[in-house]
Design a protein around this motif. Structure first.
Motif, PDB file in Angstrom:
ATOM      1  N   LEU A  19       3.512   8.892  -0.162  1.00 19.33           N
ATOM      2  CA  LEU A  19       4.601   9.689  -1.396  1.00 19.33           C
ATOM      3  C   LEU A  19       3.796  11.127  -1.444  1.00 19.33           C
ATOM      4  N   GLY A  20       4.521  12.262  -1.658  1.00 24.38           N
ATOM      5  CA  GLY A  20       3.811  13.587  -2.137  1.00 24.38           C
ATOM      6  C   GLY A  20       4.283  13.568  -3.586  1.00 24.38           C
ATOM      7  N   LEU A  21       3.256  14.192  -4.418  1.00 24.48           N
ATOM      8  CA  LEU A  21       3.589  14.247  -5.757  1.00 24.48           C
ATOM      9  C   LEU A  21       2.928  15.696  -6.190  1.00 24.48           C
ATOM     10  N   PRO A  66       0.739  -1.024  -0.227  1.00 27.78           N
ATOM     11  CA  PRO A  66       0.042  -0.046   0.143  1.00 27.78           C
ATOM     12  C   PRO A  66       0.841   1.264  -0.023  1.00 27.78           C
ATOM     13  N   LEU A  67       0.404   2.185  -0.794  1.00 22.49           N
ATOM     14  CA  LEU A  67       1.211   3.314  -0.778  1.00 22.49           C
ATOM     15  C   LEU A  67      -0.014   4.463  -0.771  1.00 22.49           C
ATOM     16  N   THR A  68       0.107   5.681   0.227  1.00 31.37           N
ATOM     17  CA  THR A  68      -0.777   6.629   0.118  1.00 31.37           C
ATOM     18  C   THR A  68       0.043   7.738  -0.494  1.00 31.37           C
ATOM     19  N   LEU A  69      -0.802   8.226  -1.743  1.00 30.03           N
ATOM     20  CA  LEU A  69      -0.442   9.352  -2.317  1.00 30.03           C
ATOM     21  C   LEU A  69      -1.107  10.603  -2.138  1.00 30.03           C
ATOM     22  N   LEU A  70      -0.163  11.615  -1.489  1.00 29.61           N
ATOM     23  CA  LEU A  70      -0.924  12.870  -1.425  1.00 29.61           C
ATOM     24  C   LEU A  70      -0.628  13.845  -2.702  1.00 29.61           C
ATOM     25  N   VAL A 101       3.128  22.345  -1.686  1.00 30.96           N
ATOM     26  CA  VAL A 101       4.136  21.345  -1.273  1.00 30.96           C
ATOM     27  C   VAL A 101       4.434  21.422   0.259  1.00 30.96           C
ATOM     28  N   LYS A 102       4.361  22.601   0.804  1.00 30.83           N
ATOM     29  CA  LYS A 102       4.615  22.677   2.414  1.00 30.83           C
ATOM     30  C   LYS A 102       3.492  21.962   3.137  1.00 30.83           C
ATOM     31  N   ALA A 103       2.340  22.017   2.460  1.00 29.56           N
ATOM     32  CA  ALA A 103       1.140  21.423   3.138  1.00 29.56           C
ATOM     33  C   ALA A 103       1.359  19.743   3.149  1.00 29.56           C
ATOM     34  N   ILE A 104       1.825  19.409   2.241  1.00 29.83           N
ATOM     35  CA  ILE A 104       2.115  17.572   2.151  1.00 29.83           C
ATOM     36  C   ILE A 104       3.252  17.231   2.689  1.00 29.83           C
ATOM     37  N   ALA A 105       4.519  17.996   2.426  1.00 27.71           N
ATOM     38  CA  ALA A 105       5.804  17.188   2.676  1.00 27.71           C
ATOM     39  C   ALA A 105       6.186  16.827   3.930  1.00 27.71           C
ATOM     40  N   GLY A 106       5.522  17.500   4.892  1.00 24.92           N
ATOM     41  CA  GLY A 106       5.636  17.037   6.429  1.00 24.92           C
ATOM     42  C   GLY A 106       5.137  15.843   6.640  1.00 24.92           C
ATOM     43  N   LYS A 107       4.334  15.262   5.669  1.00 22.73           N
ATOM     44  CA  LYS A 107       3.348  13.847   6.145  1.00 22.73           C
ATOM     45  C   LYS A 107       3.973  12.826   5.072  1.00 22.73           C
ATOM     46  N   CYS A 108       5.022  13.246   4.293  1.00 24.27           N
ATOM     47  CA  CYS A 108       5.510  12.198   3.413  1.00 24.27           C
ATOM     48  C   CYS A 108       7.165  11.793   3.705  1.00 24.27           C
TER      49      CYS A 108
END
Length: 321
Positions: free
Chosen positions: A270-272, A10-14, A215-222
C-alpha cells in the motif's frame, strides 16, 4: 484455556515523503490561531482557510467562523482571507467597511498575482492555465481588469485557443496543478505562440511538485495508493491522478472511516500520502486503523527535503514571538 493469537495478513506500507502540510498551509492556519489569540473569538474566515474539513473543524472549535462572502461578516469584526487568495475587490470592500483583516494568501499565490499585474501593465493578454471555479483561479482573475485573462484547462483548450493578438501573450498557471499535464499545455502554447512570455520561475509550487514526485516514486511498487485530502483540494486530486497513471488503484479519503477493506483484495503493498492541506495526525489515524487488520511493515520513501517557511503578517508576527 489458552488465548490464541489471530494472525494478521502482512502489508507493506510505503509512506511518501514529502507529504501533508506545506509552508503556505502552515502559515495560513497559524494566522487564524494568532488572530484568535490576539483578538479573541470570534474571528471570521472568508472561505475555508485551507481545503481540509479536519483543519476547518479544529479552528471552528477555537472560535473561527467560516463564511463565503464578506457581507456575512458583521461590522467591527476581524476577518482572515484564505490561503488560496482573493480578488482585489475583497480587501477593498473590507477597507470600505472598516473591517480589520489579515491576508493568509500563500506567498507563492501572491507571486502569481504580481506576475499577472506586471503582464497586464506590459500590455500582454494572459493565458491562465487552471481549473474553472477554483478559489485560486477566481482570486488571480480578480487581480486584473475583466477580459485581460483567458482560462485554459486542457491541452485541447490550448490547441483550440484563438487569441485576438497572438504576438502579445503571456501565460501563468495555478500553483496546484499536475506537473505533467501543465508541461504538456505549456508546450502547446509555446509551439503555437513562439512569442508568448512565461514566468521566470515555475508557478506550480514546490510542495505540489514534491508531493507528485514522491507518489511517482512509490506508486509503481504498490497495488493500491491512498491519498488523504479533501474532494475540493486540487493538489490532492492531482496526487490521485498521478498514482493511477503509474498503474495503481488510487482512492482519495478524508479520514480513516472512508477506507473500505474491500479495496485491499490482492493488495500486498500500500502507498500512503497526504495532500498539502492534510495534517500528519490524519496519516497516523489511518495507519493505526489499518494496524487493526494488517501486520504492517512501514517504510518511508523520501524523495526531497523541505525546509521552506513563510513570514507571518507584520501585525501578527509580534504575537507569534
Amino acid at each position: 484455556m489458552t488465548e490464541q493469537t489471530i494472525s494478521k495478513k502482512p502489508l507493506t506500507l510505503l509512506l511518501a515523503a514529502p507529504r501533508g502540510f506545506c509552508a503556505g498551509v502552515d502559515r495560513a492556519i497559524k494566522i487564524v490561531e494568532l488572530a484568535l489569540e490576539q483578538h479573541g473569538a470570534p474571528v471570521y474566515v472568508r472561505h475555508e482557510i485551507v481545503h481540509n474539513r479536519f483543519v476547518v473543524d479544529s479552528l471552528k472549535a477555537k472560535g473561527a467562523i467560516f463564511v463565503e462572502e464578506l457581507d456575512e461578516v458583521p461590522d467591527d469584526a476581524h476577518v482572515v482571507f484564505s490561503a488560496h487568495g482573493v480578488p482585489k475587490s475583497v480587501p477593498a470592500n473590507a477597507q470600505q467597511r472598516g473591517l480589520a483583516y489579515f491576508d493568509a494568501t500563500c506567498p507563492l499565490v501572491s507571486k502569481v498575482h504580481k506576475q499577472a499585474e506586471r503582464q497586464v501593465q506590459a500590455g500582454r493578454h494572459i493565458i491562465f492555465v487552471g481549473h474553472a471555479g477554483h478559489p485560486e483561479v477566481i482570486g488571480t482573475f480578480g487581480q486584473v481588469p475583466a477580459g485581460a485573462m483567458t482560462l485554459v484547462e486542457t491541452a485541447e483548450d490550448a490547441r483550440n485557443l484563438q487569441p485576438a493578438d497572438a504576438d502579445n501573450l503571456a501565460f501563468l498557471t495555478q500553483t496546484t496543478l499536475s506537473v505533467d499535464d501543465t508541461s504538456e499545455i505549456v508546450s502547446i502554447l509555446e509551439s503555437r505562440f513562439p512569442n508568448i512570455v512565461g514566468p521566470k520561475g515555475e508557478d506550480i509550487c514546490y510542495a505540489t511538485s514534491n508531493r507528485q514526485e514522491a507518489v511517482k516514486a512509490i506508486a509503481g511498487k504498490c497495488e493500491l495508493v491512498i491519498v488523504i485530502g479533501a474532494p475540493n483540494s486540487s493538489n490532492s486530486l492531482r496526487l490521485v491522478e498521478v498514482a493511477a497513471r503509474s498503474g495503481a488503484k488510487a482512492h482519495l479519503v478524508q479520514r480513516a472511516d472512508d477506507i473500505s477493506m474491500n479495496w485491499f483484495d490482492g493488495v500486498d503493498t500500500l502507498g500512503l500520502t497526504a495532500g498539502a492541506s492534510a495534517p500528519e495526525i490524519l496519516v497516523r489515524e489511518i495507519i493505526d486503523a489499518l494496524a487493526a487488520h494488517f501486520d504492517i511493515d512501514e517504510q518511508q520513501v523520501t524523495t526531497a527535503q523541505e525546509s521552506i517557511t513563510f513570514k507571518l503578517p507584520r501585525e501578527l508576527a509580534g504575537a507569534a514571538a
